[in-house]
Design a protein around this motif. Structure first.
Motif, mmCIF file in Angstrom:
data_model
loop_
_atom_site.group_PDB
_atom_site.id
_atom_site.type_symbol
_atom_site.label_atom_id
_atom_site.label_comp_id
_atom_site.label_asym_id
_atom_site.label_seq_id
_atom_site.Cartn_x
_atom_site.Cartn_y
_atom_site.Cartn_z
ATOM 1 N N GLU A 92 10.483 -26.893 54.242
ATOM 2 C CA GLU A 92 11.044 -28.284 54.508
ATOM 3 C C GLU A 92 12.061 -28.487 53.581
ATOM 4 O O GLU A 92 12.805 -29.583 53.766
ATOM 5 C CB GLU A 92 9.420 -29.008 54.889
ATOM 6 C CG GLU A 92 8.871 -28.706 55.846
ATOM 7 C CD GLU A 92 7.612 -29.377 55.615
ATOM 8 O OE1 GLU A 92 7.639 -30.823 55.581
ATOM 9 O OE2 GLU A 92 6.470 -28.903 55.829
ATOM 10 N N LYS A 93 11.980 -28.262 52.298
ATOM 11 C CA LYS A 93 12.640 -28.702 51.344
ATOM 12 C C LYS A 93 12.991 -27.407 50.427
ATOM 13 O O LYS A 93 12.146 -26.907 49.684
ATOM 14 C CB LYS A 93 12.202 -29.728 50.377
ATOM 15 C CG LYS A 93 13.051 -30.289 49.377
ATOM 16 C CD LYS A 93 12.312 -31.676 48.808
ATOM 17 C CE LYS A 93 13.215 -32.302 47.724
ATOM 18 N NZ LYS A 93 12.677 -33.499 47.194
ATOM 19 N N THR A 94 14.260 -27.390 49.947
ATOM 20 C CA THR A 94 14.499 -26.443 48.786
ATOM 21 C C THR A 94 15.458 -26.954 47.750
ATOM 22 O O THR A 94 16.241 -27.854 47.904
ATOM 23 C CB THR A 94 15.572 -25.334 49.442
ATOM 24 O OG1 THR A 94 14.812 -24.588 50.236
ATOM 25 C CG2 THR A 94 16.073 -24.254 48.308
ATOM 26 N N VAL A 95 14.819 -27.130 46.442
ATOM 27 C CA VAL A 95 15.599 -27.514 45.308
ATOM 28 C C VAL A 95 16.190 -26.250 44.665
ATOM 29 O O VAL A 95 15.597 -25.472 44.095
ATOM 30 C CB VAL A 95 14.547 -28.178 44.236
ATOM 31 C CG1 VAL A 95 15.384 -28.567 42.930
ATOM 32 C CG2 VAL A 95 13.601 -29.283 44.850
ATOM 33 N N ASP A 96 17.595 -26.647 44.358
ATOM 34 C CA ASP A 96 18.377 -25.527 43.906
ATOM 35 C C ASP A 96 18.605 -25.457 42.329
ATOM 36 O O ASP A 96 19.301 -26.860 42.000
ATOM 37 C CB ASP A 96 19.931 -25.461 44.651
ATOM 38 C CG ASP A 96 20.605 -24.294 44.244
ATOM 39 O OD1 ASP A 96 20.282 -23.464 43.294
ATOM 40 O OD2 ASP A 96 21.476 -24.106 45.159
ATOM 41 N N LEU A 97 18.167 -24.653 41.850
ATOM 42 C CA LEU A 97 18.106 -24.913 40.141
ATOM 43 C C LEU A 97 19.182 -23.983 39.761
ATOM 44 O O LEU A 97 19.540 -23.635 38.549
ATOM 45 C CB LEU A 97 16.907 -24.648 39.668
ATOM 46 C CG LEU A 97 15.742 -25.252 39.955
ATOM 47 C CD1 LEU A 97 14.462 -24.883 39.269
ATOM 48 C CD2 LEU A 97 16.114 -27.108 39.907
ATOM 49 N N GLY A 98 20.276 -23.579 40.528
ATOM 50 C CA GLY A 98 21.156 -22.389 40.176
ATOM 51 C C GLY A 98 20.722 -21.174 39.982
ATOM 52 O O GLY A 98 20.883 -20.352 40.927
ATOM 53 N N SER A 99 20.005 -20.760 39.110
ATOM 54 C CA SER A 99 19.458 -19.374 38.816
ATOM 55 C C SER A 99 18.310 -19.051 39.999
ATOM 56 O O SER A 99 17.703 -18.277 39.877
ATOM 57 C CB SER A 99 19.321 -19.160 37.618
ATOM 58 O OG SER A 99 18.508 -19.743 36.841
#
Length: 313
Positions: free
Chosen positions: A246-253
């Motif tokens: 439902e939700k994706t948190v993009d932290l770069g790596s």
């Protein structure tokens, strides 16, 4: 193979194994910093199998896809459909389609005279040859290690433990007893199959270091296992595909994939024995507001007995 189809396959009772019934409760260890993310926001992290903290999560658990067990299963499945009644109906239909005015008994008689086989035996022999060809081709097209790598990049998992009182788990995942354990009710619909509400989606992790000759020896071990070094975690998993995230948190790596859970899926919250007063107050507050039905407890180590008791808060 789709992830949903993969999940359907993981029923070991169909392949000579024993289906594991989940315990009534499973436990999620976490550090205090995750209280807000999990308990306040009501979401938990699902991790791709290939990115878990076990470097050998994805490993070659079987040597080849097909073997005697696979062929036996396929032959049994075909035998169940190749009944004399069905063969007779198909034979009648085939003769009618070709406009041949000959009885099925006469066709059977001619075949027996020419080959010494009944029509059922002839069909089984033909199917056996086709299965051998299919097995050989299948193993040549896809290597087990390639398939497992692909599967590991498709499937995400949410890991839980059978026990709340494992010191090593508190040390490694519970912030050295300063965090919490969320107690999940496995009878909640969140853990059930959408199309079969009486069946659990939870998978018990099998721990073994060996290599199977083929996955159909034990599908659970082939696709849902870890090495024996991890056996103390007593792990169960809820698997899903990326479409359920439902939700994706993009932290770069890195990316953190989240799914929400219903508040009623939480039956209790256990605070570690070394939790700070601030952590206790925070958990008490969120429990009162969002999980009023859930018990609030704290572990109390019984050092002479080597166990934990639970104190109601």
């Amino acid at each position: 193979m789709s992830v949903s189809r993969f999940s359907d396959l993981l029923k070991p009772e169909e392949f000579g194994g024993v289906e594991a019934t989940p315990p009534s409760c499973l436990y999620k260890y976490m550090i205090a910093d995750r209280i807000r993310d999990v308990l306040e926001d009501g979401m938990v992290r699902f991790t791709h199998l290939i990115n878990t903290n076990d470097s050998f999560e994805i490993r070659k658990t079987f040597k080849s896809f097909t073997g005697p067990k696979f062929k036996k299963l396929m032959n049994n499945a075909i035998a169940e459909t190749m009944t004399p009644e069905r063969v007779e109906d198909q034979l009648k239909s085939s003769l009618a389609d070709r406009g041949l005015r000959i009885s099925t008994s006469r066709v059977r008689q001619l075949l027996k005279q020419q080959t010494g086989m009944t029509i059922e035996d002839a069909l089984r022999a033909q199917v056996g040859v086709m299965l051998d060809m299919f097995a050989q081709t299948f193993d040549e097209v896809k290597k087990p290690e390639d398939f497992l790598e692909e599967l590991g990049s498709q499937i995400l998992c949410f890991s839980l433990s059978e026990r709340f009182d494992l010191p090593a788990m508190w040390a490694h995942y519970g912030g050295g007893h300063t965090g919490v354990v969320v107690v999940f009710d496995t009878n909640n619909e969140w853990f059930k199959r959408d199309n079969k509400p009486n069946e659990s989606k939870l998978q018990k992790i099998i721990y073994f270091d060996d290599q199977l000759d083929e996955p159909f020896e034990n599908l659970q071990a082939a696709f849902s296992s870890k090495t024996i070094d991890w056996a103390s975690e007593r792990e169960w998993r809820l698997n899903c595909s990326i479409k359920h995230i439902e939700k994706t948190v993009d932290l770069g790596s890195d990316q953190i994939h989240l799914r929400s859970f219903p508040p009623r899926a939480v039956s209790a919250i256990i605070i570690g024995s070394k939790a700070s007063p601030a952590t206790i107050d925070e958990v008490r507050d969120v429990t009162r507001r969002k999980y009023p039905h859930a018990k609030l407890q704290q572990t109390a180590p019984q050092r002479m007995a080597g166990t934990f008791t639970l104190v109601e808060l």
